[in-house]
Design a protein around this motif. Structure first.
Motif: not given
Lengths: 456, 467
Positions: B266-280
């Motif tokens: 969570s420190r390395l990838f500070p995204f919430k679930r939703g944002l994660c999909h949009a980011y990747w």
């Protein structure tokens, strides 16, 4: 790679080093009540902007000469005036009469540093480039290497951008003078050098070679005829330049006298601080400062300076070519430095031997970095471009050890000044060696294969 | 006449360049530094003062540890040397502590860590095609050394702004060099180490994965470059897998044992679930296309693939910092000294992206430095690459030259003219926006050209492997 790009890279490296050094402390930073040379320059802007010309060099209620009174020739004063106008535009507080004493701020420091950079770019750097391009022997790579070494010379960088001065102006103008003479433009060269002289009286160190070279050249062209006219033109150029520079001070005979009195303060002692010249070094053994009267000191220094300068000047007079001229410049400045009255360490502008001064200014880090870089670079380029195995390599560890000693070891309590004095004496011995060596070279002219074809 | 000494048969020029740039870095010790300075001081403090179990939980400072564990161990190692400079910097509550000794130590640590970068550059030079008998300034290895050692972006981001990119890119370049030298296991190991030092390099992990699969695990390929499925070596795959997994194990092991893996992630990838999909998602889309083509690409394409991965993620990623462009520029330098087309793309990309780094140094004092250094690097790269490829016309077409020259008025407007106008107060971000938009054009253009070159490269089977 093309020449222009190589030269631009040299300039950019030089400029970057200069500006990076300027991040560090300056002379007298945060040290009331007198501060240092930085405050002196700021004060001169204040004085020249707010007071009328006839008060600049005099002790008045508005102008306290004891607080960094002007002691450079008029051109410095005019330069300060121009800077003051810019300062007033940016922030009037910087040059407020009396109120701005000891003014220190980050933006003011940036402004002051910028003024040094500006004149450097305008005057000194173009002169260096032209000099290397036209007057250096060897391939274009060697010319570029020379330019790089000159531009990275730590002494000038540390004093101008660290301690804070405008030596690049006077040295640059002198270099333009040398350029002029080298290109055969005697009038231009005389004009430039006269301006240099009117900026800092220290340029007197170089005046005799200029004089002897030009005089010798005119004599060679025949004192009856062309040579005479040439001499007349040069003299006129010099006199007119002097007149123009000193014009505001010529209305009243008291003025120029007072200015001269400020420029040549024979009232002060034979030397101040620890300077690597004869008198300071001699003083360690025989207390000449107290033993001899001031008149005797003046006479002695004058006589010895003249003695050491005469052979070189006479040789130049008889053989006025460029090679002789360059050597005479070296010999003349060394003679003045070693023997004249009231010499300041900065006069030598040789970084290695200004260490005590720079440490006092808080400039140890840039000193170490620039000196090591310069030494390494020049030794590296020297060995690669000229295929000589100079025994200069021993200099490198010698200097490193002496710097390290100075910085880290504590001097014994009985002799708190031991290290600065040792540095001075060692430096003095170096310079004595140099002046003897260069005089021998100039006078005896050992075999020089490549310079035989050089003409004026 | 005096002859110039033949400099081609000794390597002293490399050390001269390395020493020279180190001197320059030393002069910049007292320059402005950003909050990243405090970030690293904080990490020195917490790794030194706290037990491992606290490292990823510590939150006294807002700059919490958000790099993978190996970097934390690196800071831990540094902290033991820091003791000798100023013990106070290792006290966690000493927020924003920046004594002269602290500054000196931190700056020196970056300068010394760059030794890794120097070594990597030296190794990369060995992978270049050398032309004998050329004078020093025209040698590809000399040009590459300057382009890398004196890289403008690294100088101002590492040694002014403050970061450890030199050290990290050193590991990356060394890994690339090892692959060039056919020492694939070492290359894979180094890349795994790199991922555990800074996870941003995940962006180029696909290029690595695909390359290793394609060129290493398949020991032979057909004459036309396509896969020979039978030559798949399970042994190699297993060894590679072991190397990668054991590196991760050493790095994350202690934290897995402590049950802290979710916290670390969570420190390395500070995204919430939703944002994660949009980011990747955009990344994966971009990368899929590359991966598709990559299977038929030969070894030379590896670097190109890597650069495009990095550039693609820079372009399409959301949370990308302008510093990430370095990930594309440094490997591209290797390509630039080898081919004319790549040199042209490199010039476009490097000048544009270096200019885009200008807003990082916004102080007046650093203004001359960034201009001088930018000019230094730009003039050198233009002049040296032009000389290297002088046969075959200009490297940049007139439109490209015009675009690059346009940066000069842009700089004058943004840095000098605009601040003096009325709009500075009402629209203070306009210059930044202008800079971003203008540079985006150049970066996009470079990306498209690289992509095209990747596609056309796969059609030419005449290209021999770099091995």
């Amino acid at each position: 790679m093309e020449n222009w790009s190589l030269f631009s890279l040299c300039v950019l490296l030089g400029l970057t080093s200069r500006w990076a050094v300027s991040f560090h402390s300056y002379s007298g930073a945060g040290k009331p009540p007198m501060f240092g040379d930085y405050e002196a320059q700021r004060h001169w802007q204040e004085v020249t902007y707010n007071l009328p010309v006839h008060e600049w060099y005099f002790n008045t209620t508005n102008n306290d000469l004891n607080y960094w009174g002007l002691d450079y020739p008029p051109l410095t004063a005019y330069h300060s005036l121009v800077c003051a106008y810019v300062a007033k535009l940016l922030n009037p507080e910087w040059v407020e009469l009396h109120a701005s004493r000891g003014y220190e701020s980050h933006s003011h420091k940036l402004f002051m540093r910028a003024t040094v950079l500006f004149t450097d770019i305008l005057i000194y750097i173009p002169a260096v480039l032209l000099y290397c391009f036209y007057f250096c022997d060897g391939s274009s790579k060697q010319k570029v290497a020379t330019a790089l070494c000159i531009l990275l010379y730590p002494g000038l960088i540390l004093i101008d951008y660290g301690h804070f001065q405008y030596n690049s102006v006077s040295l640059g103008l002198a270099l333009w003078g040398i350029l002029g003479l080298g290109l055969g433009w005697d009038l231009f060269g005389s004009l430039a050098f006269t301006l240099a002289l009117n900026y800092k009286q220290m340029e007197l160190y170089h005046s005799l070679p200029f004089f002897c070279y030009l005089l010798g050249k005119c004599i060679k062209q025949g004192l009856i005829g062309r040579g005479f006219f040439q001499l007349a033109k040069i003299s006129l150029t010099v006199l007119v330049t002097f007149a123009l520079c000193w014009m505001p001070f010529l209305s009243d005979p008291k003025q120029p006298l007072q200015v001269l009195h400020r420029l040549f303060p024979f009232g002060r002692g034979l030397f101040e601080d620890k300077v690597a010249n004869t008198w300071c070094s001699l003083n360690v053994l025989i207390k000449i400062k107290t033993l001899l009267s001031r008149e005797t000191q003046l006479f002695l220094s004058f006589a010895l300076t003249l003695l050491f300068i005469l052979p070189s000047s006479l040789k130049l007079l008889s053989k006025p070519n460029l090679w002789q001229f360059k050597l005479a410049l070296v010999n003349s400045s060394l003679a003045f430095f070693l023997f004249s009255f009231q010499v300041h360490e900065k006069s030598i502008l040789l970084a290695a031997f200004m260490l005590p001064l720079l440490v006092k200014d808080g400039l140890l880090l840039p000193y170490v970095v620039t000196s090591l870089a310069f030494l390494f670079l020049s030794l590296y380029l020297l060995s690669h471009l000229t295929r000589t195995n100079e025994p200069l390599f021993w200099y490198f560890p010698f200097l490193v050890i002496s710097v390290a000693t100075f910085v880290w070891l504590e001097p014994p309590a009985k002799f708190p000044d031991l290290f600065p004095v040792l540095v001075s004496i060692l430096s003095f011995l170096h310079f004595l060696g140099f002046i003897i060596y260069f005089n021998l070279v100039q006078l005896m002219e050992p075999q020089r294969k490549k310079s035989q074809k050089k003409t004026n | 006449t005096v002859m110039a000494a033949p400099m081609t048969n000794d390597q002293s020029w490399f050390y001269a360049l390395a020493l020279g740039v180190s001197f320059l870095k030393c002069l910049l010790i007292n320059a402005y530094h950003s909050t990243d300075f405090e970030v690293h001081r904080n990490w020195l403090a917490l790794t030194h003062s706290l037990p491992v179990s606290q490292w990823y939980y510590e939150a006294t400072s807002e700059w919490t540890l958000d790099y993978p564990p190996l970097f934390a161990w690196f800071e831990y190692g540094l902290s033991h040397i820091a003791c000798f400079f100023d013990k106070e910097m290792l006290v966690v509550p000493n927020l924003n502590y920046a004594s002269p000794a602290t500054v000196l130590f931190q700056r020196l640590s970056v300068i010394v860590a760059d030794v890794v970068f120097f070594y990597a550059v030296k190794e990369c030079c060995k992978c270049l095609r050398e032309d004998k008998g050329k004078d020093l300034l025209g040698k590809p290895s000399f040009i590459l050394t300057v382009l890398l050692l004196w890289n403008f972006g690294l100088l101002i981001v590492d040694h002014i702004h403050f970061q450890y990119n030199g050290f990290l890119f050193g590991v990356l370049l060394l890994s690339i060099a090892r692959h060039c030298q056919n020492r694939h296991f070492e290359g894979a190991f180094l890349f795994s180490v790199l991922l555990n030092l800074k996870h941003i390099y995940l962006y180029i992990a696909p290029a690595y994965g695909i390359y290793l699969l394609r060129c290493f695990c398949f020991t032979q390929s057909n004459a036309d470059g396509s896969l020979q499925w039978r030559s798949f070596s399970v042994v190699r795959l297993v060894i590679l897998g072991t190397i990668v997994l054991s590196t991760f194990a050493v790095s994350f092991g202690p934290f897995i044992a402590l049950g802290q893996l979710p916290q670390v992630l969570s420190r390395l990838f500070p995204f919430k679930r939703g944002l994660c999909h949009a980011y990747w998602a955009p990344n994966i889309w971009a990368l899929y296309n590359i991966a598709d083509k990559a299977f038929s690409i030969l070894a030379r394409g590896f670097l190109r693939c890597l650069v495009i991965c990095a550039l693609g993620s820079f372009m399409f990623g959301w949370h990308v910092h302008e510093k990430a462009i370095m990930m594309a520029i440094l490997p591209l330098s290797l390509l630039a000294v080898d081919s004319r087309k790549d040199a042209g793309i490199f010039l476009m990309l490097s000048v544009t992206s270096h200019y885009s780094l200008f807003p990082l140094l916004f102080t007046t004092q650093e203004l001359p430095i960034k201009i001088f250094l930018m000019l230094l690097f730009t003039i050198f790269s233009l002049a040296s690459l032009k000389t290297l490829f002088r046969k075959g016309g200009a490297l940049l077409n007139p439109l490209e030259v015009t675009y690059l020259l346009g940066l000069i008025p842009l700089e004058l407007i943004c840095e000098f003219v605009y601040p003096l106008t009325v709009w500075q107060k009402t629209f203070p971000f306009l210059p930044l926006m202008l800079t971003s938009v203008y540079c985006a054009l150049g970066v996009t253009y470079a990306f498209i050209r690289l992509y095209i070159s990747l596609l056309t490269c796969s059609d030419t089977t005449k290209k021999t492997k770099m091995q």
